[in-house]
Motif scaffolding. Sequence first.
Motif, PDB file in Angstrom:
ATOM      1  N   SER A   1       0.828  -1.124  -0.095  1.00  0.00           N
ATOM      2  CA  SER A   1      -0.077  -0.042  -0.047  1.00  0.00           C
ATOM      3  C   SER A   1       0.832   1.332  -0.173  1.00  0.00           C
ATOM      4  CB  SER A   1      -1.043   0.000   1.255  1.00  0.00           C
ATOM      5  OG  SER A   1      -1.592  -1.215   1.200  1.00  0.00           O
ATOM      6  N   GLY A   2       0.427   2.529  -0.464  1.00  0.00           N
ATOM      7  CA  GLY A   2       1.002   3.657  -0.364  1.00  0.00           C
ATOM      8  C   GLY A   2       0.002   4.936  -0.611  1.00  0.00           C
ATOM      9  N   TYR A   3       0.362   6.038  -0.403  1.00  0.00           N
ATOM     10  CA  TYR A   3      -0.410   7.267  -0.737  1.00  0.00           C
ATOM     11  C   TYR A   3       0.379   8.204  -1.535  1.00  0.00           C
ATOM     12  CZ  TYR A   3       1.205   9.375   3.392  1.00  0.00           C
ATOM     13  OH  TYR A   3       1.820  10.020   4.318  1.00  0.00           O
ATOM     14  N   VAL A   4      -0.286   9.055  -2.225  1.00  0.00           N
ATOM     15  CA  VAL A   4       0.376  10.171  -2.623  1.00  0.00           C
ATOM     16  C   VAL A   4      -0.099  11.586  -2.254  1.00  0.00           C
ATOM     17  CG1 VAL A   4       0.995   9.178  -5.252  1.00  0.00           C
ATOM     18  CG2 VAL A   4      -1.200  10.154  -4.702  1.00  0.00           C
ATOM     19  N   LYS A   5       0.551  12.638  -2.205  1.00  0.00           N
ATOM     20  CA  LYS A   5       0.088  13.947  -1.658  1.00  0.00           C
ATOM     21  C   LYS A   5       0.248  15.025  -2.936  1.00  0.00           C
ATOM     22  CE  LYS A   5       1.680  14.169   3.054  1.00  0.00           C
ATOM     23  NZ  LYS A   5       2.302  14.840   4.017  1.00  0.00           N
ATOM     24  N   LEU A   6      -0.978  15.370  -3.144  1.00  0.00           N
ATOM     25  CA  LEU A   6      -1.382  16.192  -4.163  1.00  0.00           C
ATOM     26  C   LEU A   6      -1.487  17.667  -3.793  1.00  0.00           C
ATOM     27  CD1 LEU A   6      -3.994  14.292  -6.394  1.00  0.00           C
ATOM     28  CD2 LEU A   6      -1.547  14.350  -6.457  1.00  0.00           C
ATOM     29  N   ASP A   7      -0.801  18.786  -4.242  1.00  0.00           N
ATOM     30  CA  ASP A   7      -0.703  19.934  -3.960  1.00  0.00           C
ATOM     31  C   ASP A   7      -1.527  20.834  -4.482  1.00  0.00           C
ATOM     32  OD1 ASP A   7       0.717  20.145  -6.354  1.00  0.00           O
ATOM     33  OD2 ASP A   7       2.418  21.156  -5.116  1.00  0.00           O
ATOM     34  N   GLN A   8      -2.259  20.097  -5.692  1.00  0.00           N
ATOM     35  CA  GLN A   8      -3.395  20.909  -6.687  1.00  0.00           C
ATOM     36  C   GLN A   8      -4.227  19.734  -7.278  1.00  0.00           C
ATOM     37  OE1 GLN A   8      -0.187  22.412  -9.344  1.00  0.00           O
ATOM     38  NE2 GLN A   8      -1.930  21.860 -10.924  1.00  0.00           N
ATOM     39  N   ALA A   9      -5.288  20.083  -7.964  1.00  0.00           N
ATOM     40  CA  ALA A   9      -5.975  19.150  -8.488  1.00  0.00           C
ATOM     41  C   ALA A   9      -5.411  18.392  -9.779  1.00  0.00           C
ATOM     42  CB  ALA A   9      -7.323  19.844  -8.802  1.00  0.00           C
ATOM     43  N   ALA A  10      -5.745  17.216 -10.049  1.00  0.00           N
ATOM     44  CA  ALA A  10      -5.098  16.626 -11.087  1.00  0.00           C
ATOM     45  C   ALA A  10      -6.287  16.198 -12.059  1.00  0.00           C
ATOM     46  CB  ALA A  10      -3.901  15.466 -10.681  1.00  0.00           C
ATOM     47  N   ASP A  11      -5.663  16.012 -13.335  1.00  0.00           N
ATOM     48  CA  ASP A  11      -6.408  15.325 -14.293  1.00  0.00           C
ATOM     49  C   ASP A  11      -6.263  13.787 -14.281  1.00  0.00           C
ATOM     50  OD1 ASP A  11      -7.470  17.794 -15.459  1.00  0.00           O
ATOM     51  OD2 ASP A  11      -5.946  17.944 -16.819  1.00  0.00           O
ATOM     52  N   ASN A  12      -5.121  13.446 -13.778  1.00  0.00           N
ATOM     53  CA  ASN A  12      -4.593  11.903 -13.629  1.00  0.00           C
ATOM     54  C   ASN A  12      -3.164  12.100 -12.821  1.00  0.00           C
ATOM     55  OD1 ASN A  12      -4.741   9.416 -13.996  1.00  0.00           O
ATOM     56  ND2 ASN A  12      -3.497   9.314 -15.875  1.00  0.00           N
ATOM     57  N   VAL A  13      -3.358  10.971 -12.084  1.00  0.00           N
ATOM     58  CA  VAL A  13      -2.281  10.717 -11.259  1.00  0.00           C
ATOM     59  C   VAL A  13      -1.646   9.242 -11.825  1.00  0.00           C
ATOM     60  CG1 VAL A  13      -1.394  10.013  -8.927  1.00  0.00           C
ATOM     61  CG2 VAL A  13      -3.026  11.846  -8.941  1.00  0.00           C
ATOM     62  N   ARG A  14      -0.439   9.229 -12.002  1.00  0.00           N
ATOM     63  CA  ARG A  14       0.064   8.221 -12.675  1.00  0.00           C
ATOM     64  C   ARG A  14       1.160   7.615 -11.828  1.00  0.00           C
ATOM     65  NH1 ARG A  14       1.502   8.698 -18.576  1.00  0.00           N
ATOM     66  NH2 ARG A  14      -0.797   8.479 -18.705  1.00  0.00           N
ATOM     67  N   LEU A  15       0.855   6.390 -11.371  1.00  0.00           N
ATOM     68  CA  LEU A  15       1.807   5.439 -10.537  1.00  0.00           C
ATOM     69  C   LEU A  15       2.772   4.322 -11.151  1.00  0.00           C
ATOM     70  CD1 LEU A  15       2.323   5.035  -7.415  1.00  0.00           C
ATOM     71  CD2 LEU A  15       0.747   3.339  -7.550  1.00  0.00           C
ATOM     72  N   ASN A  16       4.001   4.291 -10.972  1.00  0.00           N
ATOM     73  CA  ASN A  16       4.736   3.360 -11.618  1.00  0.00           C
ATOM     74  C   ASN A  16       5.451   2.443 -10.557  1.00  0.00           C
ATOM     75  OD1 ASN A  16       4.584   4.111 -14.071  1.00  0.00           O
ATOM     76  ND2 ASN A  16       6.223   5.832 -13.992  1.00  0.00           N
ATOM     77  N   VAL A  17       5.578   1.168 -10.616  1.00  0.00           N
ATOM     78  CA  VAL A  17       5.995   0.396  -9.624  1.00  0.00           C
ATOM     79  C   VAL A  17       7.531  -0.283 -10.255  1.00  0.00           C
ATOM     80  CG1 VAL A  17       5.943  -1.867  -8.240  1.00  0.00           C
ATOM     81  CG2 VAL A  17       3.964  -0.427  -8.773  1.00  0.00           C
ATOM     82  N   LEU A  18       8.547  -0.045  -9.392  1.00  0.00           N
ATOM     83  CA  LEU A  18      10.059  -0.059  -9.956  1.00  0.00           C
ATOM     84  C   LEU A  18      10.652  -1.187  -9.300  1.00  0.00           C
ATOM     85  CD1 LEU A  18       9.109   2.854 -10.883  1.00  0.00           C
ATOM     86  CD2 LEU A  18      11.658   3.346 -11.046  1.00  0.00           C
ATOM     87  N   ASP A  19      11.221  -1.912  -9.929  1.00  0.00           N
ATOM     88  CA  ASP A  19      12.210  -2.749  -9.475  1.00  0.00           C
ATOM     89  C   ASP A  19      13.359  -1.869  -8.727  1.00  0.00           C
ATOM     90  OD1 ASP A  19      14.600  -4.487  -8.703  1.00  0.00           O
ATOM     91  OD2 ASP A  19      13.635  -5.913  -9.990  1.00  0.00           O
ATOM     92  N   ALA A  20      13.618  -1.936  -7.377  1.00  0.00           N
ATOM     93  CA  ALA A  20      14.628  -1.024  -6.642  1.00  0.00           C
ATOM     94  C   ALA A  20      15.969  -1.167  -7.287  1.00  0.00           C
ATOM     95  CB  ALA A  20      14.522  -1.153  -5.092  1.00  0.00           C
ATOM     96  N   GLY A  21      16.514  -2.665  -7.686  1.00  0.00           N
ATOM     97  CA  GLY A  21      17.704  -2.785  -8.092  1.00  0.00           C
ATOM     98  C   GLY A  21      17.980  -2.626  -9.501  1.00  0.00           C
ATOM     99  N   THR A  22      17.246  -2.672 -10.343  1.00  0.00           N
ATOM    100  CA  THR A  22      17.455  -2.508 -12.049  1.00  0.00           C
ATOM    101  C   THR A  22      16.636  -1.273 -12.114  1.00  0.00           C
ATOM    102  OG1 THR A  22      15.506  -3.416 -12.395  1.00  0.00           O
ATOM    103  CG2 THR A  22      17.284  -4.843 -12.219  1.00  0.00           C
ATOM    104  N   GLY A  23      15.832  -0.549 -11.527  1.00  0.00           N
ATOM    105  CA  GLY A  23      15.017   0.808 -11.768  1.00  0.00           C
ATOM    106  C   GLY A  23      13.874   0.148 -12.832  1.00  0.00           C
ATOM    107  N   GLN A  24      13.706  -0.737 -13.278  1.00  0.00           N
ATOM    108  CA  GLN A  24      13.052  -1.543 -14.697  1.00  0.00           C
ATOM    109  C   GLN A  24      11.333  -1.123 -13.839  1.00  0.00           C
ATOM    110  OE1 GLN A  24      13.282  -5.295 -15.649  1.00  0.00           O
ATOM    111  NE2 GLN A  24      11.484  -5.274 -17.342  1.00  0.00           N
TER     112      GLN A  24
END
Length: 226
Positions: free
Chosen positions: A114-137
């Motif tokens: 789980s997680g959450y993001v902090k928005l300082d303004q309204a957004a048309d969309n919030v895109r989230l990526n999940v990365l492998d911490a070792g490779t950055g992929q």
Amino acid sequence: MSDLNIGGIRTTADLRAEAAAPKAEADLDRNAFLRLFTTQLQNQNPLDPMKNEAFVAQLAQFSSLEATTRMSDSLDQFVSTQSSEKIMRGASLIGKNVFANGAVMNQPGGSALSGYVKLDQAADNVRLNVLDAGTGQIVNAMDLGPHVAGEVGFDWNGGNFDGEAAPAGKYLFQAEIINGDASRGIPVYGQTRVQGVSFNDDLGQVLVEISDGKTLALSEVTRISE
């Protein structure tokens, strides 16, 4: 005729030289003050004794010094007590999950995070990526849709782009806010486990050690989960 040298006798010139010589710096504590005051009483001129007003003034100085010393001791004790209480409160977090900005998370294989993001303004969309911490992929991505300013929670099911369970390893979240053709990165807080706590004397704060080895101030912990 040779000069006669007698040891242990100091001349007036010697005394004047000693008086003019710089004295070594030393702290005048309450015991030293009391000794000086007592010596002064013992050596006052009986034909011209110190006036009562002078006694009262010096006693007032001594009382002020004593009060300041006690206040300092009480303050030191208070600070020490507060530090211990903060450590105890922080220790209650050991083994619990907290959310930290940019946390590297240990995923045992196909498990949800789980997680959450902090928005300082309204957004048309919030895109989230999940990365492998070792490779950055990037192993998975999702669009959280439009949102107003504030906190937006999310869950990653532990899967990859193909819908299969992502292998066990270390992962992290990255997010961006999209408005029209413009986009920019925003803080994203991932779930991580508390492994230890410590107290930083310079900062006067309890520090929380999370599972990726990073530390953050206890005051930065805004969410806690089992």
